[in-house]
Motif scaffolding. Structure first.
Motif, PDB file in Angstrom:
ATOM      1  N   ALA A  23       0.835  -1.204   0.000  1.00 32.31           N
ATOM      2  CA  ALA A  23       0.000   0.000   0.000  1.00 32.31           C
ATOM      3  C   ALA A  23       0.873   1.258   0.000  1.00 32.31           C
ATOM      4  O   ALA A  23       0.595   2.217  -0.723  1.00 32.31           O
ATOM      5  CB  ALA A  23      -0.934  -0.001   1.204  1.00 32.31           C
ATOM      6  N   ASP A  24       1.948   1.254   0.801  1.00 42.11           N
ATOM      7  CA  ASP A  24       2.872   2.399   0.815  1.00 42.11           C
ATOM      8  C   ASP A  24       3.430   2.663  -0.578  1.00 42.11           C
ATOM      9  O   ASP A  24       3.600   3.800  -1.006  1.00 42.11           O
ATOM     10  CB  ASP A  24       4.079   2.123   1.735  1.00 42.11           C
ATOM     11  CG  ASP A  24       3.703   2.068   3.209  1.00 42.11           C
ATOM     12  OD1 ASP A  24       2.693   2.701   3.587  1.00 42.11           O
ATOM     13  OD2 ASP A  24       4.413   1.392   3.980  1.00 42.11           O
ATOM     14  N   LEU A  25       3.756   1.559  -1.281  1.00 43.53           N
ATOM     15  CA  LEU A  25       4.374   1.678  -2.607  1.00 43.53           C
ATOM     16  C   LEU A  25       3.381   2.101  -3.687  1.00 43.53           C
ATOM     17  O   LEU A  25       3.774   2.545  -4.757  1.00 43.53           O
ATOM     18  CB  LEU A  25       4.944   0.320  -3.012  1.00 43.53           C
ATOM     19  CG  LEU A  25       6.426   0.072  -2.816  1.00 43.53           C
ATOM     20  CD1 LEU A  25       6.720  -1.394  -3.137  1.00 43.53           C
ATOM     21  CD2 LEU A  25       7.269   0.967  -3.712  1.00 43.53           C
ATOM     22  N   GLY A  26       2.104   1.889  -3.402  1.00 44.91           N
ATOM     23  CA  GLY A  26       1.085   2.209  -4.403  1.00 44.91           C
ATOM     24  C   GLY A  26       0.964   1.151  -5.484  1.00 44.91           C
ATOM     25  O   GLY A  26       0.464   1.429  -6.567  1.00 44.91           O
ATOM     26  N   ILE A  27       1.412  -0.056  -5.210  1.00 43.38           N
ATOM     27  CA  ILE A  27       1.282  -1.096  -6.242  1.00 43.38           C
ATOM     28  C   ILE A  27       0.063  -1.993  -6.027  1.00 43.38           C
ATOM     29  O   ILE A  27      -0.293  -2.768  -6.889  1.00 43.38           O
ATOM     30  CB  ILE A  27       2.552  -1.962  -6.377  1.00 43.38           C
ATOM     31  CG1 ILE A  27       2.739  -2.854  -5.171  1.00 43.38           C
ATOM     32  CG2 ILE A  27       3.781  -1.119  -6.617  1.00 43.38           C
ATOM     33  CD1 ILE A  27       3.797  -3.894  -5.436  1.00 43.38           C
ATOM     34  N   LEU A  28      -0.595  -1.850  -4.865  1.00 46.95           N
ATOM     35  CA  LEU A  28      -1.858  -2.571  -4.650  1.00 46.95           C
ATOM     36  C   LEU A  28      -2.956  -1.726  -5.274  1.00 46.95           C
ATOM     37  O   LEU A  28      -3.221  -0.609  -4.824  1.00 46.95           O
ATOM     38  CB  LEU A  28      -2.099  -2.766  -3.150  1.00 46.95           C
ATOM     39  CG  LEU A  28      -3.404  -3.436  -2.775  1.00 46.95           C
ATOM     40  CD1 LEU A  28      -3.465  -4.858  -3.308  1.00 46.95           C
ATOM     41  CD2 LEU A  28      -3.586  -3.441  -1.257  1.00 46.95           C
ATOM     42  N   ARG A  29      -3.570  -2.215  -6.350  1.00 47.54           N
ATOM     43  CA  ARG A  29      -4.510  -1.386  -7.100  1.00 47.54           C
ATOM     44  C   ARG A  29      -5.945  -1.508  -6.600  1.00 47.54           C
ATOM     45  O   ARG A  29      -6.621  -0.539  -6.389  1.00 47.54           O
ATOM     46  CB  ARG A  29      -4.449  -1.693  -8.601  1.00 47.54           C
ATOM     47  CG  ARG A  29      -3.063  -1.522  -9.226  1.00 47.54           C
ATOM     48  CD  ARG A  29      -2.424  -0.178  -8.870  1.00 47.54           C
ATOM     49  NE  ARG A  29      -3.280   0.959  -9.136  1.00 47.54           N
ATOM     50  CZ  ARG A  29      -3.388   1.542 -10.306  1.00 47.54           C
ATOM     51  NH1 ARG A  29      -2.688   1.108 -11.327  1.00 47.54           N
ATOM     52  NH2 ARG A  29      -4.201   2.570 -10.482  1.00 47.54           N
ATOM     53  N   ARG A  30      -6.442  -2.725  -6.461  1.00 43.97           N
ATOM     54  CA  ARG A  30      -7.808  -2.874  -5.970  1.00 43.97           C
ATOM     55  C   ARG A  30      -8.032  -4.302  -5.524  1.00 43.97           C
ATOM     56  O   ARG A  30      -7.248  -5.192  -5.863  1.00 43.97           O
ATOM     57  CB  ARG A  30      -8.830  -2.471  -7.037  1.00 43.97           C
ATOM     58  CG  ARG A  30      -8.704  -3.216  -8.328  1.00 43.97           C
ATOM     59  CD  ARG A  30      -9.397  -2.462  -9.476  1.00 43.97           C
ATOM     60  NE  ARG A  30      -8.988  -3.019 -10.753  1.00 43.97           N
ATOM     61  CZ  ARG A  30      -9.648  -3.978 -11.387  1.00 43.97           C
ATOM     62  NH1 ARG A  30     -10.772  -4.456 -10.885  1.00 43.97           N
ATOM     63  NH2 ARG A  30      -9.206  -4.458 -12.520  1.00 43.97           N
ATOM     64  N   VAL A  31      -9.102  -4.515  -4.754  1.00 50.96           N
ATOM     65  CA  VAL A  31      -9.467  -5.867  -4.330  1.00 50.96           C
ATOM     66  C   VAL A  31     -10.967  -6.038  -4.549  1.00 50.96           C
ATOM     67  O   VAL A  31     -11.708  -5.059  -4.654  1.00 50.96           O
ATOM     68  CB  VAL A  31      -9.138  -6.118  -2.836  1.00 50.96           C
ATOM     69  CG1 VAL A  31      -7.662  -5.935  -2.553  1.00 50.96           C
ATOM     70  CG2 VAL A  31      -9.971  -5.209  -1.934  1.00 50.96           C
ATOM     71  N   GLU A  32     -11.397  -7.296  -4.624  1.00 52.55           N
ATOM     72  CA  GLU A  32     -12.797  -7.567  -4.911  1.00 52.55           C
ATOM     73  C   GLU A  32     -13.128  -8.942  -4.346  1.00 52.55           C
ATOM     74  O   GLU A  32     -12.283  -9.834  -4.363  1.00 52.55           O
ATOM     75  CB  GLU A  32     -12.936  -7.575  -6.443  1.00 52.55           C
ATOM     76  CG  GLU A  32     -14.325  -7.653  -6.992  1.00 52.55           C
ATOM     77  CD  GLU A  32     -14.258  -7.762  -8.524  1.00 52.55           C
ATOM     78  OE1 GLU A  32     -13.977  -6.740  -9.184  1.00 52.55           O
ATOM     79  OE2 GLU A  32     -14.448  -8.875  -9.049  1.00 52.55           O
ATOM     80  N   ILE A  33     -14.348  -9.085  -3.821  1.00 52.92           N
ATOM     81  CA  ILE A  33     -14.806 -10.417  -3.420  1.00 52.92           C
ATOM     82  C   ILE A  33     -15.734 -10.913  -4.517  1.00 52.92           C
ATOM     83  O   ILE A  33     -16.741 -10.267  -4.823  1.00 52.92           O
ATOM     84  CB  ILE A  33     -15.586 -10.363  -2.081  1.00 52.92           C
ATOM     85  CG1 ILE A  33     -14.796  -9.618  -0.999  1.00 52.92           C
ATOM     86  CG2 ILE A  33     -15.977 -11.765  -1.650  1.00 52.92           C
ATOM     87  CD1 ILE A  33     -13.730 -10.396  -0.309  1.00 52.92           C
ATOM     88  N   GLY A  34     -15.371 -12.012  -5.144  1.00 51.15           N
ATOM     89  CA  GLY A  34     -16.181 -12.565  -6.230  1.00 51.15           C
ATOM     90  C   GLY A  34     -17.447 -13.225  -5.703  1.00 51.15           C
ATOM     91  O   GLY A  34     -17.627 -13.378  -4.496  1.00 51.15           O
ATOM     92  N   ASP A  35     -18.309 -13.628  -6.649  1.00 50.36           N
ATOM     93  CA  ASP A  35     -19.590 -14.221  -6.263  1.00 50.36           C
ATOM     94  C   ASP A  35     -19.423 -15.483  -5.425  1.00 50.36           C
ATOM     95  O   ASP A  35     -20.176 -15.733  -4.500  1.00 50.36           O
ATOM     96  CB  ASP A  35     -20.410 -14.537  -7.516  1.00 50.36           C
ATOM     97  CG  ASP A  35     -20.882 -13.245  -8.184  1.00 50.36           C
ATOM     98  OD1 ASP A  35     -20.955 -12.221  -7.462  1.00 50.36           O
ATOM     99  OD2 ASP A  35     -21.140 -13.258  -9.397  1.00 50.36           O
TER     100      ASP A  35
END
Lengths: 173, 292
Positions: free
Chosen positions: A31-43
């Protein structure tokens, strides 16, 4: 059994992935580096995480992917997918203030503002063409570049002309 | 958590992902990227085009690694190795894209390790012998300037994967060119001896520059579809950049590029490529099932 909302799950997933650290800059989280873009919980309850590489050839990416996988599983998600997102390309401007503070604390000079892309024009000088970093040890502005390429893709090598200590700088990109 | 120290990752469970050293647990370079070939784009052409750009990077990177343990200064060795690493990263993405585009499902390793020299599509300058440091710098200056010009345009390719790979690569290539420029200035405008070496490097490298701007039919078709870039289109811009650099380095303005003739793009290579590939492919071919 504890029931949790989708938002709570998503939040837990983000926190698990965000806390993973960079193998080459272990003081920084993804997160500090800014390389985590997004997360999602699938169906089906699948935890999906998107990360972006710093440099095309960064060998730490495979390691980070495996670490994210492990951390997310440890946070209680059985099905985990870690994806690569290439666009838009990562920039050091995405390193958070917290990340910059941690770099400095660990003797690494944080990046300045990323250069605007001007592929047609070519800098024709031996003087520094990018930000001159301050010494992370003594704060002096009198520093010289030893090599634009350092021990990892993302860093260059410098020396302070005041305290004479060598130091690394995260290159603006 | 493994994050406290890089070596701690070595002692942990990696499931089936066997490895013996940090950074070698490579997975698919394009894992999780939407890799659908855009409608109306010919998959076979796109695959060949990706091989051309990927092979340029892979072969140039392998040639650059000749300098590892043998550069004039440790800092220059680190720089050249870093540049090679960026190029290998670009090659991995492009070759992985090639295997998806032609429907063969071949991975990057299949392209890198299991093709013969006649199947490689790189320009001949990428495989040219490393020569002395001046020649290495001039070769890097020419190749990075041309690649930067092509990839800047490729960032708006109709193929979203190619566009994303190019947009990322442009930032890296700008650093490569800057590095080559800084040394071209030092050597050209340095001592009489360093200048003599730069003059010789220009004389050696220049005859191989024409090919960089020759258009292979696949490049022409990809450019017409808005997927690729016709290299002839960047010739003037690259010549202007090189003239600016060389004259600032107090060297003579370079001659026009030689006539553009397609060679490496159609599999025609110099005798230098085969031994380069033998070294690149040796371990993979001797231990085809090995994981590390």
């Amino acid at each position: 059994m504890v029931t949790t909302t989708r938002e709570e799950q998503r939040d837990r997933l983000w926190k698990a992935a965000a806390a993973v650290t960079d193998p080459e800059l272990p003081m920084l989280t993804l997160a500090d580096l800014g390389i985590l873009r997004r997360v999602e919980i699938g169906d089906e309850g699948t935890a999906r995480v998107w990360i972006t590489p710093t440099y095309s050839g960064c060998p730490a990416l495979a390691e980070m992917r495996a670490d994210v996988h492990r951390a997310v599983r440890a946070a209680g998600f059985d099905q985990v997918q870690v994806h690569t997102e290439l666009s838009p390309p990562w920039s050091t401007d995405w390193i958070t203030d917290e990340g910059r503070r941690k770099l400095l604390e660990n003797g690494i000079s944080p990046p300045g503002a990323a250069p605007r892309r001007a592929s047609g024009s070519v800098p024709l000088t031996l003087l520094p063409t990018r930000t001159v970093p301050h010494c992370p040890q003594c704060g002096s502005e009198r520093t010289e570049e030893l090599s634009r390429f350092g021990a990892t893709s993302c860093k260059s090598l410098h020396r302070c002309q005041s305290c004479l200590e060598p130091f690394e700088h995260v290159k603006e990109i | 958590m493994s994050g406290d120290h890089i070596y701690s990752a070595l002692s942990e469970e990696h499931g089936g992902d066997a490895r013996w050293a940090f950074g070698t647990g490579f997975t698919d370079a394009l894992a999780g990227v939407d890799t659908t070939v855009p409608e109306g784009v010919d998959g076979d052409d796109l695959a060949l085009y990706c091989q051309m750009l990927g092979d340029d990077a892979l072969v140039q990177a392998q040639r650059l690694t000749d300098w590892v343990t043998d550069a004039p200064e440790l800092e220059e060795e680190v720089a050249l190795a870093n540049i090679a690493l960026d190029l290998i990263g670009q090659a991995r993405l492009l070759l992985a894209r090639a295997g998806q585009a032609d429907g063969s499902g071949r991975d990057e390793d299949a392209f890198a390790y299991w093709r013969g020299p006649e199947e490689f599509r790189n320009v001949q300058l990428a495989e040219a012998p490393r020569g002395d440091f001046a020649r290495a710098i001039l070769t890097l200056l020419v190749l990075s300037s041309a690649r930067l010009a092509v990839f800047s345009r490729l960032s708006s390719s109709k193929d979203p994967v190619l566009a994303a790979v190019a947009a990322k690569a442009v930032n890296e290539l700008a650093y490569h060119r800057e590095y080559a420029v800084s040394w071209a200035l030092r050597l050209g405008d340095g001592t009489p001896y360093s200048r003599e070496r730069m003059v010789a490097a220009v004389a050696d490298v220049w005859p191989m520059t024409g090919e960089l701007f020759a258009t292979h039919p696949v490049e022409a078709r990809m450019a017409a579809q808005g997927v690729g870039v016709d290299p002839a289109e960047v010739s003037q811009e690259v010549h202007r950049v090189l003239t600016e650099v060389l004259t600032t380095a107090t060297l003579d303005a370079p001659a026009p590029f030689p006539e553009p003739v397609v060679a490496g793009r159609q599999g025609t290579h110099t005798a230098e490529l085969a031994p380069l590939l033998t070294e690149l492919q040796k371990v993979a071919r001797e231990h085809p099932e090995a994981t590390w």
